[in-house]
Design a protein around this motif. Structure first.
Motif, PDB file in Angstrom:
ATOM      1  N   ILE A 112       0.858  -1.185   0.000  1.00  0.00           N
ATOM      2  CA  ILE A 112       0.000   0.000   0.000  1.00  0.00           C
ATOM      3  C   ILE A 112       0.891   1.230   0.000  1.00  0.00           C
ATOM      4  N   THR A 113       0.694   2.087  -0.976  1.00  0.00           N
ATOM      5  CA  THR A 113       1.408   3.349  -1.052  1.00  0.00           C
ATOM      6  C   THR A 113       0.406   4.466  -0.792  1.00  0.00           C
ATOM      7  N   THR A 114       0.790   5.405   0.068  1.00  0.00           N
ATOM      8  CA  THR A 114      -0.115   6.488   0.430  1.00  0.00           C
ATOM      9  C   THR A 114       0.513   7.832   0.064  1.00  0.00           C
ATOM     10  N   ARG A 115      -0.250   8.643  -0.626  1.00  0.00           N
ATOM     11  CA  ARG A 115       0.125  10.048  -0.879  1.00  0.00           C
ATOM     12  C   ARG A 115      -0.915  10.913  -0.195  1.00  0.00           C
ATOM     13  N   ASP A 116      -0.508  11.581   0.868  1.00  0.00           N
ATOM     14  CA  ASP A 116      -1.419  12.470   1.587  1.00  0.00           C
ATOM     15  C   ASP A 116      -1.461  13.797   0.838  1.00  0.00           C
ATOM     16  N   LEU A 117      -2.629  14.167   0.354  1.00  0.00           N
ATOM     17  CA  LEU A 117      -2.822  15.383  -0.433  1.00  0.00           C
ATOM     18  C   LEU A 117      -3.700  16.387   0.314  1.00  0.00           C
ATOM     19  N   SER A 118      -3.765  16.243   1.628  1.00  0.00           N
ATOM     20  CA  SER A 118      -4.649  17.073   2.444  1.00  0.00           C
ATOM     21  C   SER A 118      -4.258  18.536   2.405  1.00  0.00           C
ATOM     22  N   THR A 119      -5.272  19.360   2.527  1.00  0.00           N
ATOM     23  CA  THR A 119      -5.108  20.806   2.667  1.00  0.00           C
ATOM     24  C   THR A 119      -5.915  21.213   3.902  1.00  0.00           C
TER      25      THR A 119
ATOM     26  N   THR B 187      -2.518   3.558  -3.310  1.00  0.00           N
ATOM     27  CA  THR B 187      -2.337   2.571  -4.362  1.00  0.00           C
ATOM     28  C   THR B 187      -2.122   1.230  -3.667  1.00  0.00           C
ATOM     29  N   ILE B 188      -2.982   0.280  -4.010  1.00  0.00           N
ATOM     30  CA  ILE B 188      -2.934  -1.044  -3.413  1.00  0.00           C
ATOM     31  C   ILE B 188      -2.545  -2.020  -4.508  1.00  0.00           C
ATOM     32  N   ARG B 189      -1.417  -2.706  -4.304  1.00  0.00           N
ATOM     33  CA  ARG B 189      -0.895  -3.624  -5.318  1.00  0.00           C
ATOM     34  C   ARG B 189      -0.680  -4.973  -4.649  1.00  0.00           C
ATOM     35  N   HIS B 190      -1.335  -6.001  -5.217  1.00  0.00           N
ATOM     36  CA  HIS B 190      -1.121  -7.344  -4.698  1.00  0.00           C
ATOM     37  C   HIS B 190       0.328  -7.732  -4.940  1.00  0.00           C
ATOM     38  N   ASP B 191       0.960  -8.258  -3.905  1.00  0.00           N
ATOM     39  CA  ASP B 191       2.323  -8.766  -4.052  1.00  0.00           C
ATOM     40  C   ASP B 191       2.288 -10.021  -4.912  1.00  0.00           C
ATOM     41  N   THR B 192       3.353 -10.269  -5.621  1.00  0.00           N
ATOM     42  CA  THR B 192       3.430 -11.455  -6.462  1.00  0.00           C
ATOM     43  C   THR B 192       3.457 -12.694  -5.575  1.00  0.00           C
ATOM     44  N   PRO B 193       2.600 -13.683  -5.880  1.00  0.00           N
ATOM     45  CA  PRO B 193       2.555 -14.890  -5.028  1.00  0.00           C
ATOM     46  C   PRO B 193       3.841 -15.680  -5.072  1.00  0.00           C
TER      47      PRO B 193
END
Length: 182
Positions: free
Chosen positions: A160-167, A176-182
């Motif tokens: 999980i990658t997080t970009r906080d864009l809060s104002t 962004t949620i990416r399944h890891d390779t099994p």
């Protein structure tokens, strides 16, 4: 905010700190309710922020970390009280895609007038999803914890990658949620 959120925060705090410490925090923290919350009530988000700050001071954990842990706790609560939402979902990505168009639709039926965050999702590939979160409440770490808890529920590792864009006055984040390779 719906009272269930406050009730569950206090349950989590009691689990971690004990009832006596939670009672002390409620007595010492200025809250609009004086510290009484019911699951069906509506309360200002400022009370939640005040409680997280107070528990942060007691535990020494940063408020953002407490919010994240509380997100995990709430995901377990959702799984217990609303298992039907999870039953037909093959994976975390499908579950996250269903929040806005399925879960929130049902929440609005149960709680008319509920002020919910918005979630826009986009599949970036077969095992990858972008979720845009927007809310007037400063709860990006809580949302991150919910997503992490959802990943745990489905049992398939994901990054999980997080970009906080809060104002000021507007919490926004891109996950962004990416399944890891099994």
């Amino acid at each position: 905010m719906k009272g269930i959120v406050f009730v569950e925060l206090l349950k989590m705090a009691e689990n971690l700190l004990g009832e006596a410490v939670v009672d002390e925090v409620l007595d010492d923290t200025p809250l609009s309710t004086g510290g009484a919350f019911s699951a069906v009530g509506d309360y200002p988000c400022a009370d939640l922020v005040a409680l997280v700050g107070a528990f942060s001071r007691v535990t020494g954990l940063p408020g953002e970390e407490l919010q994240r842990r509380f997100g995990h706790w709430m995901m377990n609560t959702f799984k217990t009280y609303y298992p039907a939402f999870f039953e037909d979902k093959p994976d975390v990505l499908a579950m996250l895609e269903a929040i806005e168009g399925e879960v929130h639709v049902e929440v609005r039926k149960i709680y008319p007038g509920a002020e919910l965050p918005t979630f826009a999702t986009e599949r970036l590939g077969p095992g990858e999803l972008r979720m845009d979160y927007s809310s007037t409440r400063p709860l990006v770490p809580f949302c991150a914890g919910l997503i992490e808890g959802c990943v745990d529920h489905f049992g398939r590792p994901a990054t999980i990658t997080t970009r906080d864009l809060s104002t000021p006055g507007q919490a926004r984040a891109e996950f962004t949620i990416r399944h890891d390779t099994p």
